[in-house]
Design a protein around this motif. Structure first.
Motif, PDB file in Angstrom:
ATOM      1  N   LEU A  73       0.828  -1.210   0.000  1.00 55.84           N
ATOM      2  CA  LEU A  73       0.000   0.000   0.000  1.00 55.84           C
ATOM      3  C   LEU A  73       0.865   1.263   0.000  1.00 55.84           C
ATOM      4  CD1 LEU A  73      -2.810  -1.031   2.515  1.00 55.84           C
ATOM      5  CD2 LEU A  73      -3.013  -0.755   0.023  1.00 55.84           C
ATOM      6  N   ARG A  74       1.899   1.289   0.807  1.00 53.15           N
ATOM      7  CA  ARG A  74       2.758   2.474   0.873  1.00 53.15           C
ATOM      8  C   ARG A  74       3.608   2.620  -0.379  1.00 53.15           C
ATOM      9  NH1 ARG A  74       4.872   3.012   6.967  1.00 53.15           N
ATOM     10  NH2 ARG A  74       5.974   4.775   6.042  1.00 53.15           N
ATOM     11  N   LEU A  75       4.009   1.521  -0.969  1.00 50.22           N
ATOM     12  CA  LEU A  75       4.750   1.595  -2.232  1.00 50.22           C
ATOM     13  C   LEU A  75       3.858   2.141  -3.336  1.00 50.22           C
ATOM     14  CD1 LEU A  75       7.397   1.051  -3.732  1.00 50.22           C
ATOM     15  CD2 LEU A  75       6.604  -1.297  -4.097  1.00 50.22           C
ATOM     16  N   ARG A  76       2.630   1.676  -3.405  1.00 49.60           N
ATOM     17  CA  ARG A  76       1.683   2.210  -4.396  1.00 49.60           C
ATOM     18  C   ARG A  76       1.435   3.696  -4.172  1.00 49.60           C
ATOM     19  NH1 ARG A  76      -2.743  -2.555  -4.134  1.00 49.60           N
ATOM     20  NH2 ARG A  76      -1.670  -4.022  -5.507  1.00 49.60           N
ATOM     21  N   ALA A  77       1.216   4.086  -2.919  1.00 50.03           N
ATOM     22  CA  ALA A  77       0.949   5.490  -2.597  1.00 50.03           C
ATOM     23  C   ALA A  77       2.127   6.389  -2.973  1.00 50.03           C
ATOM     24  CB  ALA A  77       0.620   5.639  -1.113  1.00 50.03           C
ATOM     25  N   SER A  78       3.320   5.849  -2.944  1.00 44.33           N
ATOM     26  CA  SER A  78       4.512   6.635  -3.282  1.00 44.33           C
ATOM     27  C   SER A  78       4.621   6.912  -4.777  1.00 44.33           C
ATOM     28  CB  SER A  78       5.782   5.901  -2.827  1.00 44.33           C
ATOM     29  OG  SER A  78       6.064   4.803  -3.697  1.00 44.33           O
ATOM     30  N   GLY A  79       3.901   6.124  -5.577  1.00 44.69           N
ATOM     31  CA  GLY A  79       4.010   6.249  -7.029  1.00 44.69           C
ATOM     32  C   GLY A  79       5.175   5.467  -7.607  1.00 44.69           C
ATOM     33  N   LEU A  80       5.898   4.724  -6.782  1.00 44.17           N
ATOM     34  CA  LEU A  80       7.065   3.975  -7.242  1.00 44.17           C
ATOM     35  C   LEU A  80       6.743   2.534  -7.630  1.00 44.17           C
ATOM     36  CD1 LEU A  80       9.657   5.195  -4.574  1.00 44.17           C
ATOM     37  CD2 LEU A  80       9.409   5.977  -6.947  1.00 44.17           C
ATOM     38  N   ARG A  81       5.550   2.064  -7.320  1.00 40.57           N
ATOM     39  CA  ARG A  81       5.185   0.664  -7.592  1.00 40.57           C
ATOM     40  C   ARG A  81       5.175   0.409  -9.087  1.00 40.57           C
ATOM     41  NH1 ARG A  81       5.368  -4.487  -6.332  1.00 40.57           N
ATOM     42  NH2 ARG A  81       3.437  -5.619  -6.662  1.00 40.57           N
ATOM     43  N   VAL A  82       5.814  -0.661  -9.499  1.00 39.80           N
ATOM     44  CA  VAL A  82       5.792  -1.107 -10.889  1.00 39.80           C
ATOM     45  C   VAL A  82       4.730  -2.201 -10.968  1.00 39.80           C
ATOM     46  CG1 VAL A  82       7.112  -2.217 -12.729  1.00 39.80           C
ATOM     47  CG2 VAL A  82       8.214  -0.526 -11.248  1.00 39.80           C
ATOM     48  N   SER A  83       3.721  -1.982 -11.813  1.00 37.01           N
ATOM     49  CA  SER A  83       2.615  -2.937 -11.916  1.00 37.01           C
ATOM     50  C   SER A  83       3.090  -4.232 -12.574  1.00 37.01           C
ATOM     51  CB  SER A  83       1.479  -2.342 -12.742  1.00 37.01           C
ATOM     52  OG  SER A  83       1.858  -2.269 -14.110  1.00 37.01           O
ATOM     53  N   ALA A  84       2.284  -5.274 -12.426  1.00 35.37           N
ATOM     54  CA  ALA A  84       2.602  -6.563 -13.040  1.00 35.37           C
ATOM     55  C   ALA A  84       2.720  -6.418 -14.550  1.00 35.37           C
ATOM     56  CB  ALA A  84       1.542  -7.592 -12.667  1.00 35.37           C
TER      57      ALA A  84
END
Length: 96
Positions: A73-84
């Protein structure tokens, strides 16, 4: 700015692994990893995979332990998450 680490529960290569992420920047994540002797080959687009044997030392060095769900959740909120989908495209680009 926080470096986060989840519990080592991901099995591979005869051990279990944690994920190490930043909730603000990849530069912060790389700097933390380098300062703690984690090789760049452990980086997987938005996180480092780290073996269980390093977990406690990384927490002692300042990584904040969180649950697996909170880490995502925090990685997604940061905008840094790389989707599958992005991950697949980067690791297996279409043939030209």
């Amino acid at each position: 700015m926080t470096v986060l680490i989840d519990q080592p529960v991901w099995p591979a290569h005869g051990t279990v692994w944690s994920h190490l992420v930043s909730d603000s920047s990849l530069a912060e994540l790389h700097a933390f990893a380098e300062a703690n002797g984690i090789p760049r080959r452990g980086f997987d687009l938005d996180h480092y995979d780290v073996p269980q044997r390093l977990h406690d030392a990384l927490v002692a060095a300042g990584a904040h332990p969180v649950g697996n769900r909170e880490l995502v959740l925090r990685l997604r909120a940061s905008g840094l998450r790389v989707s599958a989908r992005e991950r697949a495209a980067r690791t297996h680009p279409p043939a030209s």
